[in-house]
Design an enzyme around this catalytic site. Structure first.
Site, short mmCIF file in Angstrom:
data_model
loop_
_atom_site.label_atom_id
_atom_site.label_comp_id
_atom_site.label_asym_id
_atom_site.label_seq_id
_atom_site.Cartn_x
_atom_site.Cartn_y
_atom_site.Cartn_z
N LYS A 1 0.83 -1.20 0.00
CA LYS A 1 0.00 0.00 0.00
C LYS A 1 0.87 1.26 0.00
CE LYS A 1 -3.28 2.40 2.98
NZ LYS A 1 -4.09 2.34 4.19
N GLU B 1 10.93 -4.68 3.52
CA GLU B 1 10.95 -6.10 3.17
C GLU B 1 10.48 -6.30 1.73
OE1 GLU B 1 9.72 -4.82 5.92
OE2 GLU B 1 10.06 -6.12 7.66
N GLY C 1 -4.23 -1.99 5.95
CA GLY C 1 -3.54 -3.18 5.45
C GLY C 1 -4.18 -4.48 5.93
N ARG C 2 -4.44 -4.57 7.24
CA ARG C 2 -4.96 -5.84 7.79
C ARG C 2 -6.42 -6.08 7.44
NH1 ARG C 2 -3.48 -2.16 11.35
NH2 ARG C 2 -4.93 -1.24 12.82
N GLU D 1 -3.30 -6.19 16.14
CA GLU D 1 -2.81 -4.89 15.66
C GLU D 1 -3.92 -3.84 15.77
OE1 GLU D 1 0.55 -4.10 12.45
OE2 GLU D 1 -1.36 -4.39 11.48
N HIS E 1 -3.63 -33.10 19.92
CA HIS E 1 -2.48 -33.94 20.28
C HIS E 1 -1.31 -33.08 20.73
CE1 HIS E 1 -4.43 -37.54 18.62
NE2 HIS E 1 -5.04 -36.63 17.87
N LYS F 1 10.64 -0.22 13.47
CA LYS F 1 11.11 0.09 12.11
C LYS F 1 12.18 1.17 12.16
CE LYS F 1 6.94 -0.71 9.33
NZ LYS F 1 5.97 -0.11 8.44
#
Ligand code: G6Q
Length: 541
Positions: A212, A218, A269-270, A357, A388, A503
């Site tokens: 965005k 990254e 974003g999320r 977030e 398990h 960041k």
């Protein structure tokens, strides 16, 4: 606090809930689940999902108080405001993003009654662009240099530009166009890209760069890495790379890409899986019509979330309220989302981001410090695998973990087998019900080691089958739950200042690795030296 609305600290119903929490419904009492029509009555439906919640520690008094809380806090009215384009992303009196929150517009594209018409029109324009692109891929107008079709798409993005889309792709794998596949590169760890690139034929691969902001370290690093690999293979990156980005971002440069698609400022974003962030990848994999089914499923839930104030008939609203009951009143710190569907194995990871977030905040919408608990820790893994592993703690540990089980009547694929008179799908479903009942009812035993206390609450979210439509609905149910809870706590669920500090520090450390700025960064420099076993140059190349 937003003076317009009451919240968990100011609503009158909060007091009744505190009182009721002193003696929550005892699920272990004899006949607690069976002597009434509780199991049949405590069901809430929205879209393709039904939620069974007889195994929660609620009774009619608690539900009535939760209804009063929802009404006093005007939860559906606030949802409606959000969906119609009000500025929600703000902390009054302080600098904040000051944005609309309109992920819902990305699926409010059917019919002509959109809640935010201008934004829905933009979403429709992007969908039209995408449809044309997908048609060109289909009819061979767009091919590689050899005239061959593209079979593979590699999605490069991180956080909101990765987790939601990836979990949805994983959930809908059986619905893909035959011969097509999708891979994801997110981590700046070069081994992530190396692993994916070793598994694809670059000559038949589209690279979808999703960011965005167009500035994420990254993603830009991985974009360069992939482009170098394309060049090394003699491939023109501009003929293989797509971009999904914000209008005007540094990545908004259509000449560099085969196609560029936009997501907009008002889509977090999320919350962006139904925007072009998820849609380009899903459209490539599922085809346009199934992409629309996915969007329809989400839109159906949004409409219910906005229009149904009755908590017994609005599944995301009830899910949010029961969550607050468990978290704020019964003081449970975490919530486990346990899908009985292997296809949903990445969905808890997406919810971790979307929920934590959004609601991992400590100030109210007016900037004042919260004095209540806000977002819980969200975690989970698919059943039966989890049974398990960590279910021991769920049944007998000292930490009580409310559970949201997700299950389906039918499996997605055709392979199943009857072994000892039942299919695998029946075994899966039986385990799902068994866990919910066992956690609620517990077991008496004279041997303390074999005793189960019970009263461990859970809900069951059930649908017929996990399809593009149900996946859209499930996504929107959880998005709405998170948004309602943010309203209840009166926090701003739509920014993410918490991720900024790390960041900034990483950028300072990278400067040191490049041999710059040592004098100004004593703290980071000393850490770097120790971590590099005596010398920061060990980390430099
Ligand atoms: C999500 C967050 C964050 C974001 C990533 C990627 O709500 O803001 O996870 O999605 O940092 O950002 P870009 O899409 O801008 O690269």
């Amino acid at each position: 606090m937003d003076p317009k609305y009451k919240n968990l600290t100011t609503a009158e119903a909060a007091e009744s809930l505190s009182r009721l929490a002193g003696q929550p419904y005892d699920l272990t009492a004899s006949g607690a689940l069976t002597e009434t029509d509780r199991i049949e009555r405590y069901i809430c439906e929205t879209g393709p999902f039904r939620m069974l919640y007889a195994t929660q520690r609620v009774d009619d008094d608690v539900l009535n108080a939760l209804q009063a809380l929802a009404d006093q806090c005007a939860l559906t009215a606030q949802f409606k405001e959000m969906r119609s384009g009000a500025v929600m992303n703000r902390i009054q009196g302080f600098e904040s993003e000051e944005r609309q929150v309109l992920h819902t517009a990305t699926r409010d594209v059917f019919g002509d009654t959109a809640a935010a018409p201008a934004e829905s029109a933009r979403a429709r324009d992007e969908l039209t662009k995408l449809k044309e692109f997908l048609t060109d891929l289909e009819n061979g107008k767009i091919t590689n240099a050899e005239g061959e079709s593209f079979t593979t798409l590699v999605n490069v993005g991180i956080g909101g530009s990765d987790l939601g889309p990836r979990s949805i792709y994983e959930a809908l794998k059986p619905f893909g166009i035959s011969g097509r596949s999708v891979h994801f590169i997110a981590n700046v760890d070069p081994d992530d890209a190396a692993d994916v690139l070793s598994r694809v034929d670059l000559s038949r691969t589209l690279i979808n760069i999703v960011s965005k902001s167009g500035t994420t370290l990254e993603t830009l690093t991985n974009e360069r890495l992939v482009i170098e690999q394309l060049r090394a293979a003699g491939i023109d990156p501009a003929k293989h790379c797509l971009a999904v980005t914000g209008e005007g971002s540094p990545m908004d440069d259509p000449d560099k890409y085969l196609r560029s698609f936009y997501m907009f400022d008002y889509i977090g974003g999320r919350y962006s899986s139904t925007s072009m962030v998820g849609s380009v990848m899903l459209g490539f994999y599922l085809g346009y019509d199934q992409l629309l089914e996915f969007l329809k499923g989400a839109n159906e839930v949004d409409q219910a979330a906005e229009t149904i104030p009755d908590i017994r008939s609005n599944l995301p609203l009830l899910l949010a309220l029961i969550g607050v009951w468990n978290h704020n009143y019964l003081e449970r710190s975490t919530v486990a989302v346990l899908p009985y569907s292997q296809a949903l194995h990445r969905f808890p990871a997406h919810l971790q981001q979307c929920d934590m977030e959004s609601n991992g905040k400590s100030i109210h919408r007016d900037g004042s410090q919260v004095k209540i608990k806000t977002g819980p820790i969200v975690w989970g893994e698919p059943g039966t695998n989890g049974q398990h592993a960590f279910y021991q703690l769920l049944h007998q540990g000292t930490e009580i973990v409310p559970v949201e089980f997700i299950g389906f009547i039918k499996n997605q694929r055709n392979l199943d087998l009857i072994v000892e008179d039942t299919t695998s799908q029946q075994k899966l479903f039986a385990n799902l019900l068994a866990q919910s009942i066992a956690m609620a009812v517990g077991r008496l035993h004279e041997n303390p080691n074999k005793k189960f206390e019970g009263n461990r609450p859970s809900s069951l979210l059930l649908a017929d089958k996990l399809t593009p439509h149900t996946m859209g609905a499930l996504l929107a149910i959880y998005e709405a739950k998170i948004v309602y809870q943010g309203f209840l706590w009166d926090i701003n669920s739509f920014d993410q200042e918490g991720v900024q500090l790390g960041k900034v520090l990483a950028t300072r450390i990278l400067k040191l690795i490049k041999g710059m700025g040592v004098e100004d960064n004593e703290l980071e420099n000393r850490f770097l030296k120790v971590a590099g076993n005596g010398s920061s140059s060990r980390i430099a190349r």
